[in-house]
Motif scaffolding. Sequence first.
Motif, PDB file in Angstrom:
ATOM      1  N   LEU A  34       0.764  -1.163  -0.044  1.00 17.45           N
ATOM      2  CA  LEU A  34       0.098   0.131  -0.211  1.00 17.45           C
ATOM      3  C   LEU A  34       0.943   1.252  -0.052  1.00 17.45           C
ATOM      4  CD1 LEU A  34      -2.781  -1.151   2.540  1.00 17.45           C
ATOM      5  CD2 LEU A  34      -3.204  -0.640   0.115  1.00 17.45           C
ATOM      6  N   LEU A  38       0.934   4.054  -2.843  1.00 15.71           N
ATOM      7  CA  LEU A  38       0.625   5.499  -2.600  1.00 15.71           C
ATOM      8  C   LEU A  38       1.779   6.349  -2.737  1.00 15.71           C
ATOM      9  CD1 LEU A  38      -1.284   4.962   0.339  1.00 15.71           C
ATOM     10  CD2 LEU A  38      -2.303   5.731  -1.622  1.00 15.71           C
ATOM     11  N   ARG A  41       0.728   9.398  -5.478  1.00 15.37           N
ATOM     12  CA  ARG A  41      -0.353  10.120  -5.746  1.00 15.37           C
ATOM     13  C   ARG A  41      -1.524   9.407  -4.985  1.00 15.37           C
ATOM     14  NH1 ARG A  41      -0.125   7.577 -10.835  1.00 15.37           N
ATOM     15  NH2 ARG A  41       0.286   9.877 -11.738  1.00 15.37           N
ATOM     16  N   PRO A  42      -2.251  10.459  -4.242  1.00  7.66           N
ATOM     17  CA  PRO A  42      -3.325   9.766  -3.539  1.00  7.66           C
ATOM     18  C   PRO A  42      -4.202   8.799  -4.512  1.00  7.66           C
ATOM     19  CG  PRO A  42      -3.303  12.137  -3.645  1.00  7.66           C
ATOM     20  CD  PRO A  42      -2.327  11.854  -4.562  1.00  7.66           C
ATOM     21  N   ALA A  43      -5.013   7.809  -3.488  1.00  6.43           N
ATOM     22  CA  ALA A  43      -5.912   7.101  -4.131  1.00  6.43           C
ATOM     23  C   ALA A  43      -6.684   6.499  -3.061  1.00  6.43           C
ATOM     24  CB  ALA A  43      -4.730   5.633  -4.471  1.00  6.43           C
ATOM     25  N   LEU A  48      -7.074   1.199  -4.642  1.00  8.46           N
ATOM     26  CA  LEU A  48      -5.900   0.410  -4.182  1.00  8.46           C
ATOM     27  C   LEU A  48      -6.196  -1.010  -4.332  1.00  8.46           C
ATOM     28  CD1 LEU A  48      -4.970   2.947  -1.288  1.00  8.46           C
ATOM     29  CD2 LEU A  48      -3.534   2.303  -3.224  1.00  8.46           C
ATOM     30  N   LEU A  63      -5.138   0.311   5.900  1.00  6.18           N
ATOM     31  CA  LEU A  63      -4.980   1.637   5.770  1.00  6.18           C
ATOM     32  C   LEU A  63      -5.295   2.490   7.026  1.00  6.18           C
ATOM     33  CD1 LEU A  63      -6.528   2.656   2.505  1.00  6.18           C
ATOM     34  CD2 LEU A  63      -4.167   2.867   3.093  1.00  6.18           C
ATOM     35  N   VAL A  72       0.320   7.186   6.676  1.00  8.64           N
ATOM     36  CA  VAL A  72      -0.705   7.758   5.663  1.00  8.64           C
ATOM     37  C   VAL A  72      -1.624   8.610   6.338  1.00  8.64           C
ATOM     38  CG1 VAL A  72      -0.592   5.680   4.300  1.00  8.64           C
ATOM     39  CG2 VAL A  72      -2.133   5.796   5.911  1.00  8.64           C
ATOM     40  N   ARG A  87      -9.170  10.061  -0.374  1.00  7.63           N
ATOM     41  CA  ARG A  87      -7.995   9.448  -0.957  1.00  7.63           C
ATOM     42  C   ARG A  87      -6.802   9.463   0.011  1.00  7.63           C
ATOM     43  NH1 ARG A  87      -8.046   9.451  -6.537  1.00  7.63           N
ATOM     44  NH2 ARG A  87     -10.207   9.859  -7.578  1.00  7.63           N
ATOM     45  N   TYR A  88      -6.180   8.582   0.033  1.00  6.24           N
ATOM     46  CA  TYR A  88      -5.054   8.443   0.943  1.00  6.24           C
ATOM     47  C   TYR A  88      -3.797   8.735   0.160  1.00  6.24           C
ATOM     48  CZ  TYR A  88      -8.494   6.240   4.030  1.00  6.24           C
ATOM     49  OH  TYR A  88      -9.639   5.982   4.918  1.00  6.24           O
ATOM     50  N   GLN A  89      -2.895   9.087   0.947  1.00  2.00           N
ATOM     51  CA  GLN A  89      -1.283   9.678   0.678  1.00  2.00           C
ATOM     52  C   GLN A  89      -0.517   9.159   1.849  1.00  2.00           C
ATOM     53  OE1 GLN A  89      -0.762  12.135  -2.224  1.00  2.00           O
ATOM     54  NE2 GLN A  89       1.468  11.673  -1.866  1.00  2.00           N
ATOM     55  N   ARG A  90       0.733   8.924   1.128  1.00  2.00           N
ATOM     56  CA  ARG A  90       1.915   8.626   2.086  1.00  2.00           C
ATOM     57  C   ARG A  90       2.192   9.935   2.909  1.00  2.00           C
ATOM     58  NH1 ARG A  90       6.201   4.949  -0.908  1.00  2.00           N
ATOM     59  NH2 ARG A  90       7.512   7.155  -0.634  1.00  2.00           N
TER      60      ARG A  90
END
Length: 177
Positions: A34, A38, A41-43, A48, A63, A72, A87-90
């Motif tokens: 994951l 990530l 870009r966010p997803a 995912l 997540l 994240v 939308r998740y991002q690192r």
Amino acid sequence: MTDEAPPSRPPQDAQQIGSPEQFAALAHPLRQRLLFALGRRPATISGLASQLGVAKGSVSHHLKVLRAAGLVYVAETRQVRGGTEQRYQRTARRMVVADPEAAGTAAMFGAFAQELDRSPEGSAVRLRHLHLGPDKARRLRELLVELVDEAEEDEDDQPVLGVLVALYRPAGPAGGG
């Protein structure tokens, strides 16, 4: 709207990894996958799940663990058909393990080994013990860090590659020297 968002850099360049929660989060291979997904870009959870070929519920659970560990965050939220899409991002482009702990490091290496098994291309893994004085050891450490940190990336359409670098001093004599 698709699950593709314009490229977005994580808010931090580097994040120090050191808490037990972070080591535990990094110990699971799906969580590492994951984090790789990530990386640029966010997803969404759906995006995912589709990209990684796993169930949405599993992605959601992992997540939550990554978010609780501070690895994240929710980068974007929008309303869609009676629900909220996130939308998740690192949190950082790269992770630095400053003071490795045995249990957390062993778990991370286990996840790393599983990723190697999944790799579609040949991987390069080397273990070598070198006899180096303090100055040469310091310089090698600096060069390795610089090589990884300053690696120039290609465009987003190129494959993602994982890089793991470790330099350490064995606890006992190596090679009887």
